[in-house]
Design a protein around this motif. Structure first.
Motif, mmCIF file in Angstrom:
data_model
loop_
_atom_site.group_PDB
_atom_site.id
_atom_site.type_symbol
_atom_site.label_atom_id
_atom_site.label_comp_id
_atom_site.label_asym_id
_atom_site.label_seq_id
_atom_site.Cartn_x
_atom_site.Cartn_y
_atom_site.Cartn_z
ATOM 1 N N GLU A 1 0.776 -0.872 -0.066
ATOM 2 C CA GLU A 1 0.032 0.145 -0.077
ATOM 3 C C GLU A 1 0.940 1.147 -0.086
ATOM 4 O O GLU A 1 0.701 2.194 -0.490
ATOM 5 C CB GLU A 1 -0.892 0.005 1.102
ATOM 6 C CG GLU A 1 -2.276 -0.846 0.869
ATOM 7 C CD GLU A 1 -2.833 -1.251 2.390
ATOM 8 O OE1 GLU A 1 -3.899 -1.663 2.209
ATOM 9 O OE2 GLU A 1 -2.363 -1.207 3.327
ATOM 10 N N ALA A 2 2.162 1.191 0.597
ATOM 11 C CA ALA A 2 2.984 2.375 0.703
ATOM 12 C C ALA A 2 3.307 2.753 -0.584
ATOM 13 O O ALA A 2 3.350 3.837 -1.136
ATOM 14 C CB ALA A 2 3.995 2.072 1.572
ATOM 15 N N GLN A 3 3.421 1.594 -1.500
ATOM 16 C CA GLN A 3 4.126 1.631 -2.833
ATOM 17 C C GLN A 3 2.676 2.558 -3.619
ATOM 18 O O GLN A 3 3.300 3.515 -4.518
ATOM 19 C CB GLN A 3 4.178 0.469 -3.431
ATOM 20 C CG GLN A 3 5.865 0.030 -3.409
ATOM 21 C CD GLN A 3 6.746 1.059 -3.627
ATOM 22 O OE1 GLN A 3 6.487 1.694 -4.661
ATOM 23 N NE2 GLN A 3 7.637 1.068 -2.679
ATOM 24 N N GLN A 4 1.518 1.991 -3.650
ATOM 25 C CA GLN A 4 0.472 2.728 -4.140
ATOM 26 C C GLN A 4 0.321 4.269 -3.742
ATOM 27 O O GLN A 4 -0.030 4.856 -4.473
ATOM 28 C CB GLN A 4 -0.736 2.111 -3.941
ATOM 29 C CG GLN A 4 -0.868 0.654 -4.366
ATOM 30 C CD GLN A 4 -1.997 -0.275 -3.636
ATOM 31 O OE1 GLN A 4 -3.060 0.508 -2.947
ATOM 32 N NE2 GLN A 4 -1.966 -1.544 -3.539
ATOM 33 N N MET A 5 0.510 4.328 -2.561
ATOM 34 C CA MET A 5 0.559 6.025 -2.034
ATOM 35 C C MET A 5 1.477 6.572 -2.433
ATOM 36 O O MET A 5 1.324 7.876 -2.765
ATOM 37 C CB MET A 5 0.417 5.748 -0.482
ATOM 38 C CG MET A 5 -0.788 5.017 0.096
ATOM 39 S SD MET A 5 -0.735 4.587 1.735
ATOM 40 C CE MET A 5 -0.519 6.267 2.641
#
Ligand SMILES: Cc1ncc(COP(=O)(O)O)c(C=O)c1O
Ligand SMILES: Cc1ncc(COP(=O)(O)O)c(C=O)c1O
Ligand SMILES: O=C([O-])O
Lengths: 971, 971
Positions: B36-40
């Protein structure tokens, strides 16, 4: 109200020596203050509790004062200190004994907010679906998890333990074969305690048990075959061919298994199992010296309507929204009675919820990682032991390594060396040891085990040096390839913040004792005090494996002895067994003791059990499970057992009379005067008397089963003795008996205890881990306090009955016009007059923030109300206000002032979404729907779904979370 | 969303040695998964956390990696085992030392369901009244209890401790005398730690402190006089005449007192006190080695608008119903800034609530009984000691017995004998001992004390034999005759069932972290993990009196040392003091250290403190409390401090420049590039730099105050280091400093520590009892985990800012367009366009189930959003959905599609009663009001009152439960 209380309050210091602790427990446990009790007595026309007892309890059965718990009671703190001293006599070692019980880590967020949270532990079985959606959602998660891991499509919401689950599987197979194949095969590689319990249960049903090697078993006559996967000695093998062979012979395949192992192993479903069961304990539930733990149980689709126990199913509510509720209730013993094949009632809801939450917290990947790590550690262990020259079994394994020794002495030396390293392992046989690793294993444990197997010296290798040689999860063709638990709930709540919010969100939907009185008749929803709950999460109690050497369990031994002593005092008996895990299980054990007694007296042909029509459904079901012939006797118009009919039945069956099962006070809430006479009749005709102790809360300190002349009884520690109901379990159903039956109490083949019955549960002392709750209650109340609790329970019931009697018909009363600790409101007249049913009233009570009383037991068309001693006068008055207001709502229907169908009762309960909807098409107002009495504006627990549609749900049986495809479509 | 997470999930086992514990803490603490950090990151146009840091934190101040907590982190269980080992180095004796700290019994129902319940411990100060009615009701109970017991009419909702409360009383007296009477008298019979703290606080204000015998004191120049009642040596006397005399001289009378004693003693109010204060700890709050405990503070009516700290007041809501809210906010330092006389912000709400619940549980009669019992035991003790020939002071006493000895040796022998009985008593002087009994005393304690005073031998009498001779509560004319706490709440909840329901009922009204994100900017509402909370209720930590001999406190010593070490690593400093009990208290201590430094360098005249306009109100208030002259510097249009203006101010005041107070990242949520330059400017001009550590959550592991060149900072352990906010406290505000300031750290006259500042709190290590929380957090995260937390906090804020920037104006950003860990949404344009204010939006967020961000700080007309690292992407997205939907609601008003006044925002929040009312006269629908986004139908925490009317409440100041007459009328 409060003004009176204040003005009458008296100083406790003035009363006695002020050196004694001031804050004793009874005044915290009992709802009404002494002053309020006086007001309530006045309402019922009496002037003292003593008079009330005199008026209520038949003179002939009054007992001598209790000793239980000692008369001298201290403070809650003092009792905690006392039980701490007992606890410290348990020696907590690391236990790698396995056999279905494994060390694990309870995630702190689950420990504190589920196991230690009254919102989760106080509710009852979700009988009122609309205020139970939270814990049903959680149980649905449990069922889904079981389905996903086992590969079978239908699962229930827990059973009592793995061993009794295996016995349930046997009876299911037997029933599925229409009782025509009375042989059940058990692999000799099944856990021994399971074999014991299944044998206990098979004998009276005439089912032959054959224990042997499954590969050479003759299954032609078998209705089913039970295998363990992984096996009790740790080995794993593919049972696919076995299943195929069994199925050809019309033999069902039952697998006892391990959920953690199934994250990395081919599923029983893929191998052709028909029934899969096991213990979910290692999913975040402490050892607890054997329990409580939730067994799981899953079946193939054709068997789904034979599934024992509670099942949560998905349905829709009045407004068409998704709602959960107990499914397939028609299968239950309440309906089938003596035709039931299972008597399971209370199960293990709280522990099932804990296990489900653990699975959610870790998710499929996290669980798999744990399994891989455990397997990796086991492989390191096996590799190292081989390098040390040990004969490690040359089989695939998951977590359990088996080592064979040349002789008894060599094995014994390793056992002792392990103990000197503070580690328990399992002596599989005189010349074999197994070590079952678990989530808690660390490199130091492995190093210690290596020393234990190496004459107490460190070997040349280390756990780390061996790590490179192995591949976690390398179990060859047995490796699981199918995915599992892909539903959002198992994949979205992995941070503590999300987990915490999910736990609180679910809890916010349910009504528990932290909100309001739950006056479920026959359920005794009294206070579960915090001080009682505190010791059960102490490591000294909850980190003990049930099969550790008894010299390590000094604390439990003492706890059990004290409880035996106190419960015998309370029941008037001399023998006690704490093994049964529920009331129903106690019934089974008690009846079985009677059966063994008759057999021992060469009266084995005695097989008639008389049961009054008013009995709880578990009674005839328990009798049926023992192969007894149930003879039902009627009640008279006053709700008392029809004594002439009883006499006639006893005399008629005199040569075959085994027993009478009787509940006292009766399930009608009456202290029957004829109790001694009835007992005498049975004795005169050669039978013994079993007393169902569900209503013991009306007896403690005033009378006792022993005093009345009964021979054996069970107690529900989860009713009378404060073990919380956990939303449908845990329970503890000990039996107490007189000298006649003492030799026949439940026993255990691993930990000696009891008489010669055999085991009725997997662990010697059942759900030992929660016994501290009842210990604390008895100790803190003392004999006088317990007696006063009983008096107060009777007072509260009589006060309610007196307050309601001008508005509703109270069905049964004793000859003095008193009820016992509960009473029945007869609503059949109302049904006739205007079509309003007990269900409508129950659901309408939800709008008033109350949980309904027991519906339609023991008489259909009624509500049975049991307030317990813990409810205050204020709460009772609040209930009266609700019931009286509802009566006015009914009158309006009767008088045509309200619509016959579109009224506040038929549409109850009303949800927030309902009363705030843009469209409102009812002839009554939103406020009448939501706030029928003003106090509700300040305090009300709301239902989160409208009335659940039972019929729709049972027609479209669905008892897991939605399949993954549904979510994929949505996203 | 979950599908992606699932598919990308990677096996933790695959990553490292599987012998390491699997379940390490950072992944439980951090909201977004790595995926999710990557998506963010993608959303904000970056590809790694490293890039984000590079883009955000100025290159010049990047620090070396942290050591803190060690790099090797274990599991939560391992950290618990480690801290258990530390805890076990504390030796827990019985402590009858007194001095404001007393043993007591925390009722288990309160322990579990308040102190250990996230619903009570996670919320912030009740800034949003509509979702905080539960804890405000409880604080109102606290205020009412204080008013009733002290006999003064106005009380606040707690202060930090008794000693600082006494200092607040001094400044109040000083202010009430319009600063014209700069002398404050203190009786020499006041607790010594209180005298110390008052002295520390008096000096910089130029207030002269005279300590002496109150009976001979010259009060002519005194603005106030502080007495202890009962006195520190136990004696009680009537201060009525003293008060009369003082009042004639226009001297206010301040009494430090004891709530338990007041149940049986004539009240300070009856004796003429103007201000009454003390520690409420003995009402059910553990010792905790000195804290946290709630001090109470009450005043006479004319002083009510000078009352420091938070006050809960009664008002009405939009619909005319009773509502509670923070009263008289205009008195606070946020408004008055450098004209404030107090900087108190975080106080002790959780402990005040605990004390109030304790009082409710016992009620007036129960409390009196406890007091009588304690007094009875003390009388037995005095009687026995006299019989043993000891010189027991011949005075009236409540719980404390004073014994004088002929010489030092005799006293010392008794001290040692007591310790050999595992009892600590107080060495009042070389030749005097006091023993302060408490609720926990039992006959064995008395017997042990008698042995200790009798050369280790049992005397001939026993406690029981002496009992007959005495009358508990016999204190002659000092016996209280007035009634107290007659309100229903103190008289209705005495059973555990009722108490439990009351606790849950109140909790059900409040929004806490267990429900939703609380994105209060500057407050850092991150996860308070259960594993962090567990150790604080262990007896090894919470049963330690703060003044036990240090050799008994080995565990605390080690805990403090480790925290010092880690916090120094984190801040880049060398010295640390854990004494300050809040951030504001840390500010005071840090500035005072700078003041002492200058004085020590013969620069005592340096008295100018530069503070940017954007500073938190506590900064100028703290400076003012040290007598500093505050010079305010402006910010530029980008929100950065105007460096030329700063330079000009520094140069202008060069000869008197003492300090700069600066928050970093700025309160505008920006990492200012010029930080080193600003610090250099101050240093060049002879000042030192104080860094406000409220925003440390954006610094940890990335930069540090030390790295930037600051000289001292405070930390809010209740923000960055996971101590929960408790609904408005406890807090811990340690300061860290460089070598220059090391000699001037806070000290303590009883337990040696720190430098030479004197004490800023009553206990040497402040709220030591909750330090285990921060210890656990740092230990479980490790240096890398802490750094990742910081990165994630910055990521979450930037993700939110990026998601909202097309809908709202984001006020300040760094030069790369990034915000720090929080950011400001500017709503002033909206206010202009359609009259919708930040308050309207805050209240509307409640309808969406959210707590509003910080309102109008540091810029009015704005909301400041700080999500913290613990919030998941899902929760952030939910917040974005709410804010975007609200923006559309605003647009409808702007475009005339919705009414300007009768709209969903102006009428927000909507209660259940509101949306289900029969009458609905809004142009929008009920469903738009209640369920503006569909997910709310499944999960929503509702407000229980409509918008609270602040103005009405302040005009009609009312800050206790209704007077008893109101209830009498009602009943
Ligand atoms: C009268 C009676 N007997 C037996 C039982 C069965 O007890 P358990 O649910 O513990 O199996 C119940 C349960 O409520 C009961 O009410
Ligand atoms: C920037 C800043 N400084 C100081 C403080 C005061 O801290 P405390 O409330 O702990 O006294 C706060 C509180 O929120 C703050 O935000
Ligand atoms: O649970 C009961 O069946 O009462």
């Amino acid at each position: 109200a409060f003004l009176t209380r204040r003005l009458l309050a008296t100083s406790a210091v003035a009363k006695g020596s002020f050196l004694q602790p001031l804050d004793t427990f009874p005044r915290r446990h009992l709802g009404p203050s002494d002053e309020e009790a006086q007001q309530m007595l006045q309402k019922i026309g009496l002037s003292s509790l003593k008079d009330l007892v005199k008026d209520t309890v038949p003179a002939g059965i009054v007992r001598a004062p209790l000793e239980a718990g000692n008369k001298e009671i201290g403070s809650e703190q003092a009792a905690l200190a006392e039980i701490k001293a007992i606890a410290s006599k348990n020696k907590v070692l690391r236990s790698f004994i396995g056999m279905g019980y494994y060390g694990n880590i309870v995630p702190p967020v689950i420990l504190r907010n589920v196991l230690e949270n009254p919102a989760w532990y106080t509710p009852y079985t979700p009988y009122q679906a609309e205020v139970s959606q939270g814990r049903m959602e959680s149980l649905l998660n449990f069922q889904t998890m079981v389905v996903e891991l086992t590969g079978l499509p239908y699962a229930n919401a827990s059973l009592l333990d793995e061993s009794t689950a295996a016995a349930e599987a046997m009876t299911l197979c037997h029933a599925a074969a229409k009782n025509k194949k009375p042989l059940f095969f058990i692999s000799n590689n099944v856990h021994p305690q399971t074999i014991d319990v299944v044998k206990t249960r098979a004998a009276p049903l005439g089912i032959e048990i054959v224990v042997g090697d499954h590969q050479t078993a003759d299954l032609r006559k078998a209705c089913g075959a039970l295998l363990q996967y992984p096996a009790t000695d740790g080995g794993i093998q593919d049972y696919t061919n076995f299943s195929a062979k069994a199925h050809e012979l019309d033999c069902k395949v039952v697998m006892a298994t391990d959920l953690l192992a199934l994250t990395v192993l081919k599923t029983p479903g893929e191998m052709g199992a028909d029934i899969v069961l096991g213990n979910s304990q290692r999913f975040g539930v402490p050892f607890g010296y054997g329990g409580p733990h939730a067994a799981f149980f899953a079946v193939i689709a054709p068997l789904r309507r034979l599934l024992p126990g509670r099942i949560i199913g998905v349905t829709r509510d009045r407004l068409g929204n998704r709602a959960l509720r107990l499914a397939l209730q028609t299968r239950e013993q309440h309906i089938k009675r003596e035709k039931a094949t299972s008597n399971i009632c209370t199960a293990q809801a709280l522990l099932a919820n804990t296990a489900a939450m653990y699975a959610i917290y870790h998710g499929p990947q996290g669980l798999t990682d744990i399994a891989l790590r455990v397997n990796g550690a086991a492989q390191i262990l096996a590799t190292g032991l081989r390098q040390l020259g040990h004969a490690v079994a040359d089989v695939s394994f998951f977590d359990t390594v088996r080592v064979d020794f040349p002789d008894h002495g060599a094995a014994e030396a390793v056992m002792q060396a392990a103990i000197s390293e503070d580690i328990n392992v399992r002596r599989l046989s005189p010349t074999a040891i197994t070590i079952s690793l678990d989530e808690t294993v660390g490199r130091n444990d492995l190093a210690a085990l290596f020393r234990a197997f190496n004459s107490c010296a460190d070997p040349e290798f280390t756990p780390e040096s061996l790590e490179a040689e192995i591949t976690p999860g390398d179990v060859g063709s047995l490796r699981r390839t199918s995915s599992f638990m892909q539903q959002p709930v198992f994949n979205e709540n992995h941070t503590e913040t999300e987990m915490l919010r999910y736990i609180f969100h679910l809890a916010s939907k349910d009504l528990g004792l932290q909100h309001a009185m739950i006056s479920l008749g026959s359920c005794t929803m009294k206070l579960n005090a915090t001080a009682e709950m505190i010791p059960i999460t102490w490591p000294e109690f909850n980190q003990m494996h049930p099969f550790v050497p008894v010299d390590q369990a000094g604390g439990y031994t003492q706890l059990v002895q004290l409880l035996h002593h106190w419960l015998c005092d309370i029941t008037g008996f001399v023998g006690c067994s704490l093994q049964p895990n529920s009331g129903a299980s106690g019934e089974y054990a008690g009846l079985k003791a009677i059966q063994r007694y008759h057999q021992n007296n060469d009266q084995g042909h005695r097989n008639v059990c008389i049961i009054p029509v008013s009995a709880h459904g578990t009674n005839p079901a328990s009798a049926a499970m023992l192969g007894l012939q149930v003879v039902v006797v009627p009640c008279d118009a006053l709700g008392n057992i029809d004594i002439p009919a009883l006499r006639a039945a006893a005399e008629k069956h005199k040569d075959h009379l085994a027993s009478l099962m009787i509940t006292y006070p009766s399930t009608h809430g009456v202290f029957e005067l004829g109790i001694r006479e009835m007992i005498d009749i049975i004795h005169e005709n050669g039978g013994l008397v079993y007393m169902d102790g569900a209503n013991m809360n009306a007896q403690v300190g005033l009378t006792s089963p022993g005093e009345m002349g009964a021979d054996v009884c069970h107690l529900n520690l989860h009713k009378t003795f404060c073990i919380p109901h956990g939303g449908g379990g845990p329970g503890v159903g000990p039996i107490c008996c007189n000298e006649k039956l003492l030799p026949f109490l439940p026993s255990h083949s691993i930990i000696p205890c009891g008489g010669d019955m055999g085991a009725v549960a997997g662990a010697p002392f059942g759900s030992a881990g929660i016994l501290p709750i009842s210990w604390m209650y008895i100790r803190m109340m003392g004999g006088d306090g317990l007696t006063k609790a009983t008096q107060t329970a009777i007072l509260n019931a009589n006060y309610l009955a007196a307050s309601l009697k001008d508005h509703y018909k109270i069905l049964y009363k004793g000859n003095t016009g008193r009820v016992a600790h509960e009473f029945i409101i007869d609503l059949r007249g109302i049904k006739t007059s205007c079509g309003i049913s007990e269900t409508d009233i129950a659901k309408r009570l939800i709008d008033y923030g109350f949980h309904a009383p027991t519906m339609s037991f023991p008489v259909s068309g009624t509500l049975m109300v049991e307030p317990t001693e813990s409810e205050s006068k204020e709460e009772l008055d609040r209930f009266v206000e609700a019931m009286v207001t509802i009566r006015a709502e009914i009158t309006a229907i009767e008088e045509g002032r309200a619509d016959k169908n579109n009224n506040v009762l038929k549409n109850a309960p009303h949800t927030m979404a309902d009363v705030s909807a843009d469209v409102w098409d009812h002839p009554y107002s939103r406020e009448e729907a939501a706030y029928p009495v003003p106090a509700l504006r300040l305090r009300k627990q709301w239902p989160t779904v409208a009335r659940a549609d039972d019929v729709y749900g049972d027609r479209n049986l669905f008892c897991t979370c939605d399949p993954i495809e549904v979510y994929m479509e949505q996203s």
